[in-house]
Design an enzyme around this catalytic site. Structure first.
Site, PDB file in Angstrom:
ATOM      1  N   ASP A 173     -47.350  92.893 121.726  1.00 30.07           N
ATOM      2  CA  ASP A 173     -47.891  94.051 122.442  1.00 30.07           C
ATOM      3  C   ASP A 173     -49.365  93.821 122.794  1.00 30.07           C
ATOM      4  OD1 ASP A 173     -47.855  96.519 123.610  1.00 30.07           O
ATOM      5  OD2 ASP A 173     -48.018  97.645 121.740  1.00 30.07           O
TER       6      ASP A 173
ATOM      7  N   HIS B 278     -49.590  89.518 131.116  1.00 25.65           N
ATOM      8  CA  HIS B 278     -48.270  88.970 130.774  1.00 25.65           C
ATOM      9  C   HIS B 278     -48.271  87.448 130.918  1.00 25.65           C
ATOM     10  CE1 HIS B 278     -46.814  92.956 130.320  1.00 25.65           C
ATOM     11  NE2 HIS B 278     -46.809  93.265 131.603  1.00 25.65           N
TER      12      HIS B 278
ATOM     13  N   LEU C 121     -36.470  74.381 115.513  1.00 21.25           N
ATOM     14  CA  LEU C 121     -36.689  75.836 115.537  1.00 21.25           C
ATOM     15  C   LEU C 121     -35.656  76.555 116.407  1.00 21.25           C
ATOM     16  CD1 LEU C 121     -38.745  78.258 114.971  1.00 21.25           C
ATOM     17  CD2 LEU C 121     -39.719  77.689 117.206  1.00 21.25           C
TER      18      LEU C 121
HETATM   19  C1  FPP Z   1     -46.098  94.314 125.927  1.00 32.40           C
HETATM   20  O1  FPP Z   1     -47.432  94.473 126.357  1.00 32.40           O
HETATM   21  C2  FPP Z   1     -45.491  93.140 126.563  1.00 32.40           C
HETATM   22  C3  FPP Z   1     -44.334  93.137 127.301  1.00 32.40           C
HETATM   23  C4  FPP Z   1     -43.529  94.341 127.537  1.00 32.40           C
HETATM   24  C5  FPP Z   1     -43.840  91.915 127.946  1.00 32.40           C
HETATM   25  C6  FPP Z   1     -43.896  90.705 127.076  1.00 32.40           C
HETATM   26  C7  FPP Z   1     -43.845  89.509 127.915  1.00 32.40           C
HETATM   27  C8  FPP Z   1     -44.522  88.371 127.671  1.00 32.40           C
HETATM   28  C9  FPP Z   1     -45.366  88.120 126.494  1.00 32.40           C
HETATM   29  C10 FPP Z   1     -44.477  87.271 128.655  1.00 32.40           C
HETATM   30  C11 FPP Z   1     -43.184  86.592 128.789  1.00 32.40           C
HETATM   31  C12 FPP Z   1     -42.524  86.181 127.551  1.00 32.40           C
HETATM   32  C13 FPP Z   1     -41.566  85.239 127.491  1.00 32.40           C
HETATM   33  C14 FPP Z   1     -40.846  85.040 126.211  1.00 32.40           C
HETATM   34  C15 FPP Z   1     -41.203  84.384 128.636  1.00 32.40           C
HETATM   35  P1  FPP Z   1     -47.795  95.767 127.179  1.00 32.40           P
HETATM   36  O2  FPP Z   1     -47.594  95.491 128.619  1.00 32.40           O
HETATM   37  O3  FPP Z   1     -47.029  96.944 126.653  1.00 32.40           O
HETATM   38  O4  FPP Z   1     -49.330  95.921 126.856  1.00 32.40           O
HETATM   39  P2  FPP Z   1     -50.152  97.293 126.737  1.00 32.40           P
HETATM   40  O5  FPP Z   1     -49.553  98.050 125.577  1.00 32.40           O
HETATM   41  O6  FPP Z   1     -51.536  96.829 126.458  1.00 32.40           O
HETATM   42  O7  FPP Z   1     -50.019  98.013 128.041  1.00 32.40           O
END
Ligand code: FPP
Length: 250
Positions: A23, A40, A134
């Site tokens: 997050d 992201h 892994l």
């Molecule tokens: C949460 O941060 C993150 C996500 C919903 C997306 C996670 C995706 C990645 C880390 C990139 C791709 C991953 C892979 C495995 C290819 P948020 O957007 O909720 O952040 P915020 O709470 O600060 O708004």
């Protein structure tokens, strides 16, 4: 010496399975006056680092929550960009994962994804299926309630078919239909980004996991931060319902 300060063998062991809610990508980007997608993208680099960190430490399983069943509620443009990012990450990273003996699984209701993304997922899983290092699980369009619901539906179907009776329904009967079936439960659960909740992630499997929360946003979660989480895990006493004295004497 107080009992609690004694370390037993299980406390010194590395976790076998680490599960992470990644997050804080959006906040990481906002702090830098960048669009959310930049957060992201930086998150993908952090994924690479944590995969390496797990492989180095001989951790067997890493599960990452990439997209929840509730994330469809985000603005359409962000969802679209995230889907593009998943496709490009699979295109770029699968060969590297394969070279490093990583076995990849994508877990969740994949039917909602585009044909192109589903195809990339199948190709990546097929290519890495025989790897013995892994195990990397990416939870995508996944929700703990979805998983338990679909498992219970299958149990009900088995009862309907006369495979067993209602009285025979036990935890094992449900567990065998869960999407994470056959994978040991997480020993350590990490959530970055400062929130302290599990947001519908692995509801069944986190029953006895150790929880670790950090204020760091996901793109800032590096090897030092991961080491801190492992150190914290190794200083916990896991009792699984027993008393401290029982655990110490075992
Ligand atoms: C949460 O941060 C993150 C996500 C919903 C997306 C996670 C995706 C990645 C880390 C990139 C791709 C991953 C892979 C495995 C290819 P948020 O957007 O909720 O952040 P915020 O709470 O600060 O708004």
């Amino acid at each position: 010496m107080p009992l609690k300060s004694k370390k037993n063998a299980s406390m010194l062991a590395v976790p076998q399975h680490v599960a992470i809610i990644m997050d804080g990508n959006g906040r990481w980007a906002k702090k830098r006056f960048l669009p959310r997608i930049a957060g992201h993208r930086a998150g993908v680099s952090a994924v690479r680092k944590v995969v390496e960190a797990c492989a180095t430490r001989n951790i067997s399983v890493l599960t990452l929550f990439a997209f929840s069943s509730e994330n469809w509620r985000r603005p359409k443009a962000e969802v679209g960009l995230l889907m593009d990012l998943f496709i490009s990450a699979l295109e770029k990273e699968t060969r590297v994962l394969h070279k490093n003996n990583v076995q990849l699984h994508v877990i969740g209701d994949l039917s909602a994804f585009s044909d192109k993304l589903q195809k990339k997922i199948t190709e990546a899983e097929d290519l890495t299926s025989k790897n013995t290092g892994l195990t990397l699980n990416i939870a995508a369009n996944y929700g703990g309630r979805w998983d338990i619901t679909q498992a219970v539906r299958k149990v009900a179907q088995e009862i309907n078919r006369g495979v067993y009776t209602v009285e025979k329904v036990c935890e094992k009967a449900i567990e065998q239909h869960l999407a994470f079936h056959g994978i040991p439960d997480p020993d350590l659960f990490i959530r970055t980004g400062g929130e302290q909740r599990i947001s519908n992630f692995m509801l069944w499997q986190l029953a006895y996991s150790e929880f670790y929360f950090t204020e760091l946003n996901w793109p800032d979660f590096d090897d030092v931060a991961f080491t801190r989480a492992i150190d914290s895990f190794q200083n916990r006493e896991r009792r699984f319902g027993q008393t401290s004295e029982q655990v110490q004497s075992a």
